[in-house]
Design an enzyme around this catalytic site. Structure first.
Site, PDB file in Angstrom:
ATOM      1  N   ILE A 126       5.414  -3.727   2.614  1.00  0.00           N
ATOM      2  CA  ILE A 126       4.213  -4.522   2.354  1.00  0.00           C
ATOM      3  C   ILE A 126       4.647  -5.725   1.531  1.00  0.00           C
ATOM      4  O   ILE A 126       5.189  -5.577   0.426  1.00  0.00           O
ATOM      5  CB  ILE A 126       3.146  -3.707   1.600  1.00  0.00           C
ATOM      6  CG1 ILE A 126       2.687  -2.523   2.445  1.00  0.00           C
ATOM      7  CG2 ILE A 126       1.964  -4.605   1.228  1.00  0.00           C
ATOM      8  CD1 ILE A 126       1.722  -1.590   1.728  1.00  0.00           C
ATOM      9  N   ASP A 127       4.420  -6.897   2.041  1.00  0.00           N
ATOM     10  CA  ASP A 127       4.836  -8.131   1.385  1.00  0.00           C
ATOM     11  C   ASP A 127       4.109  -8.337   0.064  1.00  0.00           C
ATOM     12  O   ASP A 127       2.938  -7.974  -0.088  1.00  0.00           O
ATOM     13  CB  ASP A 127       4.552  -9.317   2.312  1.00  0.00           C
ATOM     14  CG  ASP A 127       5.136 -10.602   1.782  1.00  0.00           C
ATOM     15  OD1 ASP A 127       6.362 -10.784   1.917  1.00  0.00           O
ATOM     16  OD2 ASP A 127       4.369 -11.408   1.207  1.00  0.00           O
ATOM     17  N   ALA A 147       6.400  -1.127  -1.085  1.00  0.00           N
ATOM     18  CA  ALA A 147       5.604  -2.266  -1.546  1.00  0.00           C
ATOM     19  C   ALA A 147       6.494  -3.144  -2.406  1.00  0.00           C
ATOM     20  O   ALA A 147       7.126  -2.666  -3.347  1.00  0.00           O
ATOM     21  CB  ALA A 147       4.404  -1.795  -2.353  1.00  0.00           C
ATOM     22  N   GLU A 148       6.561  -4.413  -2.087  1.00  0.00           N
ATOM     23  CA  GLU A 148       7.396  -5.316  -2.874  1.00  0.00           C
ATOM     24  C   GLU A 148       6.530  -6.190  -3.767  1.00  0.00           C
ATOM     25  O   GLU A 148       5.352  -6.427  -3.473  1.00  0.00           O
ATOM     26  CB  GLU A 148       8.290  -6.174  -1.985  1.00  0.00           C
ATOM     27  CG  GLU A 148       7.567  -7.219  -1.193  1.00  0.00           C
ATOM     28  CD  GLU A 148       8.514  -8.174  -0.473  1.00  0.00           C
ATOM     29  OE1 GLU A 148       8.005  -9.197   0.026  1.00  0.00           O
ATOM     30  OE2 GLU A 148       9.726  -7.920  -0.405  1.00  0.00           O
ATOM     31  N   GLY A 149       7.099  -6.623  -4.880  1.00  0.00           N
ATOM     32  CA  GLY A 149       6.391  -7.521  -5.789  1.00  0.00           C
ATOM     33  C   GLY A 149       5.427  -6.821  -6.715  1.00  0.00           C
ATOM     34  O   GLY A 149       4.462  -7.430  -7.188  1.00  0.00           O
TER      35      GLY A 149
END
Length: 96
Positions: free
Chosen positions: A11-12, A45-47
């Site tokens: 997930i960006d 999930a990134e960020g």
């Protein structure tokens, strides 16, 4: 049987950034998690930068989290030192 040639989905951070308050981001993330898990995929999930983002993702079944909430970006050589220190800390051993 149709299968995607992947084992995980990411997930960006552009979607994670709005969590948990942005209703559109939340809906996209929930739908992505549901679809990925229905297909047998793990979700990264990134960020992830806040406790609230992590909590939302955890509550909705996200498998792996990446982001500054856990550690800053670092060269591979530093990662080994960081992992050693944090593995010892999680095990209750003194750093070093």
């Amino acid at each position: 049987m149709q299968r995607l040639p992947i084992a995980q989905l990411k997930i960006d951070r552009s979607f994670v950034r709005g969590l948990p308050d942005d209703v559109d981001s939340a809906a996209i993330v929930r739908a992505t998690l549901s679809m990925a898990h229905d297909l047998g995929l793990r979700v990264v999930a990134e960020g992830v930068e806040t406790d609230a983002q992590r909590d939302f993702l955890r509550q909705h079944g996200c498998d792996v989290f990446q982001g500054w909430l856990f550690a800053r970006a670092m060269p591979a050589e530093e990662l080994t030192v960081w992992l050693h220190a944090h593995t010892r800390a999680r095990a209750g051993a003194p750093p070093g």
